[in-house]
Design a protein around this motif. Sequence first.
Motif, PDB file in Angstrom:
ATOM      1  N   ASP A  85       0.840  -1.203   0.000  1.00  0.00           N
ATOM      2  CA  ASP A  85       0.000   0.000   0.000  1.00  0.00           C
ATOM      3  C   ASP A  85       0.875   1.254   0.000  1.00  0.00           C
ATOM      4  OD1 ASP A  85       0.948  -0.341   2.585  1.00  0.00           O
ATOM      5  OD2 ASP A  85      -0.986  -0.028   3.580  1.00  0.00           O
ATOM      6  N   THR A  86       2.061   1.134   0.585  1.00  0.00           N
ATOM      7  CA  THR A  86       2.944   2.308   0.694  1.00  0.00           C
ATOM      8  C   THR A  86       3.761   2.542  -0.570  1.00  0.00           C
ATOM      9  OG1 THR A  86       4.428   0.802   1.846  1.00  0.00           O
ATOM     10  CG2 THR A  86       3.194   2.345   3.188  1.00  0.00           C
ATOM     11  N   ARG A  88       2.295   3.077  -3.546  1.00  0.00           N
ATOM     12  CA  ARG A  88       1.441   3.731  -4.537  1.00  0.00           C
ATOM     13  C   ARG A  88       1.453   5.241  -4.351  1.00  0.00           C
ATOM     14  NH1 ARG A  88      -4.008   0.233  -5.623  1.00  0.00           N
ATOM     15  NH2 ARG A  88      -2.946  -1.655  -6.331  1.00  0.00           N
ATOM     16  N   ASP A  89       1.511   5.927  -5.470  1.00  0.00           N
ATOM     17  CA  ASP A  89       1.347   7.385  -5.488  1.00  0.00           C
ATOM     18  C   ASP A  89       2.385   8.114  -4.639  1.00  0.00           C
ATOM     19  OD1 ASP A  89      -0.881   7.098  -7.170  1.00  0.00           O
ATOM     20  OD2 ASP A  89      -2.179   6.720  -5.431  1.00  0.00           O
ATOM     21  N   LEU A  90       3.624   7.713  -4.774  1.00  0.00           N
ATOM     22  CA  LEU A  90       4.694   8.456  -4.098  1.00  0.00           C
ATOM     23  C   LEU A  90       5.016   9.717  -4.916  1.00  0.00           C
ATOM     24  CD1 LEU A  90       7.174   5.528  -3.359  1.00  0.00           C
ATOM     25  CD2 LEU A  90       5.126   6.197  -2.127  1.00  0.00           C
ATOM     26  N   THR A  91       5.675  10.668  -4.279  1.00  0.00           N
ATOM     27  CA  THR A  91       6.204  11.812  -5.028  1.00  0.00           C
ATOM     28  C   THR A  91       7.630  12.073  -4.547  1.00  0.00           C
ATOM     29  OG1 THR A  91       5.469  13.469  -3.413  1.00  0.00           O
ATOM     30  CG2 THR A  91       3.921  12.916  -5.189  1.00  0.00           C
ATOM     31  N   LEU A  93      10.598  15.184  -3.969  1.00  0.00           N
ATOM     32  CA  LEU A  93      10.657  16.621  -3.699  1.00  0.00           C
ATOM     33  C   LEU A  93      12.018  17.162  -4.111  1.00  0.00           C
ATOM     34  CD1 LEU A  93       9.169  16.578  -0.070  1.00  0.00           C
ATOM     35  CD2 LEU A  93       7.939  16.844  -2.236  1.00  0.00           C
ATOM     36  N   ASP A 180       9.324  12.019  -0.847  1.00  0.00           N
ATOM     37  CA  ASP A 180       8.592  12.845   0.139  1.00  0.00           C
ATOM     38  C   ASP A 180       8.714  12.299   1.567  1.00  0.00           C
ATOM     39  OD1 ASP A 180       6.958  10.628  -0.277  1.00  0.00           O
ATOM     40  OD2 ASP A 180       5.298  11.748  -1.182  1.00  0.00           O
ATOM     41  N   GLY A 181       8.557  10.971   1.701  1.00  0.00           N
ATOM     42  CA  GLY A 181       8.613  10.374   3.038  1.00  0.00           C
ATOM     43  C   GLY A 181       9.976  10.530   3.695  1.00  0.00           C
ATOM     44  N   LEU A 184      10.364  14.005   5.195  1.00  0.00           N
ATOM     45  CA  LEU A 184       9.677  14.049   6.496  1.00  0.00           C
ATOM     46  C   LEU A 184      10.493  13.286   7.545  1.00  0.00           C
ATOM     47  CD1 LEU A 184       7.195  14.879   8.084  1.00  0.00           C
ATOM     48  CD2 LEU A 184       6.008  12.860   7.223  1.00  0.00           C
ATOM     49  N   GLN A 202       7.481  19.560  -6.287  1.00  0.00           N
ATOM     50  CA  GLN A 202       7.021  18.199  -6.013  1.00  0.00           C
ATOM     51  C   GLN A 202       6.716  17.547  -7.360  1.00  0.00           C
ATOM     52  OE1 GLN A 202       3.422  18.035  -3.668  1.00  0.00           O
ATOM     53  NE2 GLN A 202       3.740  15.887  -3.115  1.00  0.00           N
ATOM     54  N   GLU A 244       5.700  -4.791   9.279  1.00  0.00           N
ATOM     55  CA  GLU A 244       6.396  -3.592   9.766  1.00  0.00           C
ATOM     56  C   GLU A 244       7.810  -3.520   9.198  1.00  0.00           C
ATOM     57  OE1 GLU A 244       5.837  -3.640  14.051  1.00  0.00           O
ATOM     58  OE2 GLU A 244       4.222  -2.183  13.824  1.00  0.00           O
ATOM     59  N   LYS A 249       1.126  -1.567   5.562  1.00  0.00           N
ATOM     60  CA  LYS A 249       0.001  -1.971   6.403  1.00  0.00           C
ATOM     61  C   LYS A 249      -0.791  -3.076   5.706  1.00  0.00           C
ATOM     62  CE  LYS A 249       0.117   1.231   9.789  1.00  0.00           C
ATOM     63  NZ  LYS A 249       1.478   1.723   9.588  1.00  0.00           N
ATOM     64  N   GLN A 250      -0.742  -3.073   4.377  1.00  0.00           N
ATOM     65  CA  GLN A 250      -1.584  -4.001   3.634  1.00  0.00           C
ATOM     66  C   GLN A 250      -0.972  -4.256   2.256  1.00  0.00           C
ATOM     67  OE1 GLN A 250      -5.467  -2.350   2.948  1.00  0.00           O
ATOM     68  NE2 GLN A 250      -6.274  -4.249   2.109  1.00  0.00           N
TER      69      GLN A 250
ATOM     70  N   ASP B  17       7.004  18.820   9.747  1.00  0.00           N
ATOM     71  CA  ASP B  17       8.361  18.745  10.287  1.00  0.00           C
ATOM     72  C   ASP B  17       8.446  19.462  11.630  1.00  0.00           C
ATOM     73  OD1 ASP B  17       7.933  21.239   9.272  1.00  0.00           O
ATOM     74  OD2 ASP B  17       9.857  21.404   8.221  1.00  0.00           O
ATOM     75  N   ALA B  48       2.751  17.612   0.630  1.00  0.00           N
ATOM     76  CA  ALA B  48       3.717  16.528   0.391  1.00  0.00           C
ATOM     77  C   ALA B  48       3.946  15.725   1.668  1.00  0.00           C
ATOM     78  CB  ALA B  48       5.042  17.101  -0.113  1.00  0.00           C
ATOM     79  N   HIS B  49       4.134  16.431   2.776  1.00  0.00           N
ATOM     80  CA  HIS B  49       4.377  15.730   4.044  1.00  0.00           C
ATOM     81  C   HIS B  49       3.128  15.019   4.534  1.00  0.00           C
ATOM     82  CE1 HIS B  49       8.169  18.224   5.169  1.00  0.00           C
ATOM     83  NE2 HIS B  49       8.410  17.270   4.302  1.00  0.00           N
ATOM     84  N   ALA B  52       2.808  11.825   2.624  1.00  0.00           N
ATOM     85  CA  ALA B  52       3.787  10.812   3.054  1.00  0.00           C
ATOM     86  C   ALA B  52       3.380  10.230   4.405  1.00  0.00           C
ATOM     87  CB  ALA B  52       5.176  11.433   3.132  1.00  0.00           C
ATOM     88  N   ARG B  55       0.310   7.915   4.026  1.00  0.00           N
ATOM     89  CA  ARG B  55       0.690   6.665   3.389  1.00  0.00           C
ATOM     90  C   ARG B  55       1.319   5.732   4.420  1.00  0.00           C
ATOM     91  NH1 ARG B  55       5.044   8.106   0.311  1.00  0.00           N
ATOM     92  NH2 ARG B  55       3.759   9.496  -0.946  1.00  0.00           N
ATOM     93  N   ALA B  56       2.236   6.273   5.211  1.00  0.00           N
ATOM     94  CA  ALA B  56       2.934   5.438   6.198  1.00  0.00           C
ATOM     95  C   ALA B  56       1.994   4.954   7.303  1.00  0.00           C
ATOM     96  CB  ALA B  56       4.095   6.216   6.796  1.00  0.00           C
ATOM     97  N   GLY B  58      -1.268   4.422   6.940  1.00  0.00           N
ATOM     98  CA  GLY B  58      -2.396   3.649   6.425  1.00  0.00           C
ATOM     99  C   GLY B  58      -3.692   4.432   6.343  1.00  0.00           C
ATOM    100  N   TYR B  76      -5.788   1.011  11.190  1.00  0.00           N
ATOM    101  CA  TYR B  76      -4.605   0.327  11.718  1.00  0.00           C
ATOM    102  C   TYR B  76      -4.239   0.695  13.142  1.00  0.00           C
ATOM    103  CZ  TYR B  76      -4.401  -0.995   6.901  1.00  0.00           C
ATOM    104  OH  TYR B  76      -4.723  -1.502   5.693  1.00  0.00           O
TER     105      TYR B  76
END
Lengths: 285, 401
Positions: A85-86, A88-91, A93, A180-181, A184, A202, A244, A249-250, B17, B48-49, B52, B55-56, B58, B76
């Motif tokens: 699930d994680t 999909r649809d990333l971007t 930066l 992006d992740g 963060l 982005q 994990e 998650k799925q 952040d 953007a954040h 992200a 997504r993490a 869920g 979750y």
Amino acid sequence: MSETLILGAVAYAPKVVTIWEGFKAHFADQGLAFDYLLYSNYERQVEAQFDGTIHLAWNSPLAWLRAERLAKARGSSVDAVAMRDTDRDLTSLIVVRADAGIETLDGLRGKTVGFGAVDSPQATLIPLEHLARNGLQAGRDFAVRRFDLLGGKHGDHIGGERDAALALLRGEVDAACLIDGNHLAFTTDGTLTPGATRILAQTGAYDHCNFTASPGAPAGRVGRFVELLLAMSWDDPAVRPLLELEGLKQWLPGRSSGYGLLEAAVDRQGFYAPDGRILAADYRY
Amino acid sequence: MDASSPPTIDIEALGFDRGAHLLVKRALSRIPPGATLRVRACAPGFQAHLAAWCRAQGHRLAEVTDNRADIVRGGYQTGRWQGAERCGKADPGEPEAVAERAESRWGLAARGATVEAGGPEWHFPLDRKAEVWAEEAAELYRQALAAQWDPETAVDWNAPFELPDEVEDAVVQVMTYLIENENAALLIPARFLGRIHPHYREIMQLLAIQVADEARHVEVFTRRARLKRREPALSTAGGQSSLKTLFDAPDFSIASFLLSVLGEGTFVNLLHFLHAHAPDPVTAQIARLAARDEARHVAFGMAHLLQRLRREPELRSRLANAVELRYDSLAASAGLNEEVYDALVLLAAGAWSPAAIARGFEAVQTLQREMAEGRRLRLQKLGFEENQARRLASLHTRNFM
């Protein structure tokens, strides 16, 4: 052993062994004979999908594209059967120092931009494509500084992104590209001081890894594999640690609709030929 | 607000952040999975954040604009705590606070915490309350903490004194003997400490303090031995054989009985004797301080055994057997070394005249009678019949400990 489903995975970090040993035990419990082969890089893994060594590969998006091209050139096809699930649809930066005075992508003209490894979809190929679509050509409009870690791992190792971010803070580059992740995460873990960097751009959304079934893979066993994956519930404490470790998650059914941006990048930058040959001259893996 | 608009929060210019996720997480926890939360925001690049983060975690990001995002809550956060269990209660005085058996999956969790399912299996061999518990443990721990002393300041190491060489030699021999006994008294609880399930927190803490007590005793006895001499004196095979029978005791209750109730109980008499007959102020002070600590160790041993014997009276015969076995295995050894015995006589005599030596000898005889009597009383308190208590008390090792 002919009944055993063989998966290829790239050993980009030591935890990969823990992950696949855990999955192997889980699949054994569910009655699916499963084993895995570890590769040191995606290029060799994708090639192994065509010589019968592995039925499935846990592929990076770049490896998926190459597998697709190699298959097409041979008159066959590969199939993206499952993904996280994680993924999909990333971007990605493009970030600058908050006080740099760079307000638009045009502000990067004449500057130095930090990228990840040469084969990183998220930190190199896709950001370069984004810049090109906005009229900025590498080498002509801005200088490229690559943080080229662990070639062949297709950017799975985030060290290159971290190095680029740190170089940005030190003033060695004027911008840095990262997923992006990770931007963060770096502000959360203290790599980047909160507020010290600013998001300049982005990219469009793209998908990341998938399980790629090799041409002619045994459909029944691959189907059972996907069925067991999709049945893994994050609420189940027995499998949650594995999910994990893999960062999801799925599990979701695979889709190949999210790779257009990377495909354009690969063509524009001449990374792979349409038949899957490797063109990138300075790519070592 | 119109009826169709979802619950909404405004995180203003707070970026992800800088902790914006706390506000979003809190608001999401107040709506059911599948429901939508609207987040208003004006931090540049918040989308953007937020994407992200969702997504993490869920969660699904349904719609995003320049100053607004709609988040559909995933399920979750609650999933993680399915099958979680509370492991007892923190206050041991509450009903059912301390489990009869501590589950291995509770591991290192604080007693009373809610433990997520699927954690690692720990292996703590001492995981049954009956094997280790004493209701008085929390109170004894508190007392032990309050009674800690600093060897640097509690003892006047510079007190002036000069002893005849032979008396100083006697002191050094006794200190040498005390150190090896304290080594045993430190290592035995330390070995059990690593096997006790942390659910029995008060026991673990109390044993840790006992270990610290003994470490301090090793320090002060070593310092006294070296006050006028370079090195300690003699250690005998018989003395160490006696301590090794304690060290090898595999059962916590039996080790506690042999070490604390019989050995350390006897040691309290010895330390009082040393305090009374010390030829110098430093020896007197350290004997008094150590005796106080040892008395607490005896108290815990007694409390634990009384508790276990109430529920398991048949343990009494196993305790008696342990004394017999220990006596048998030491029958051929010398136990206390001759030099220690003679040193105690000389310290009590205080001089070399025949009359003084006679007084010293008598004092050590009295000490041994007091030790045996103390053991008998404690054994009777543990429910042994008077005759059996007397007999077991007399079988105790000549090493005292």
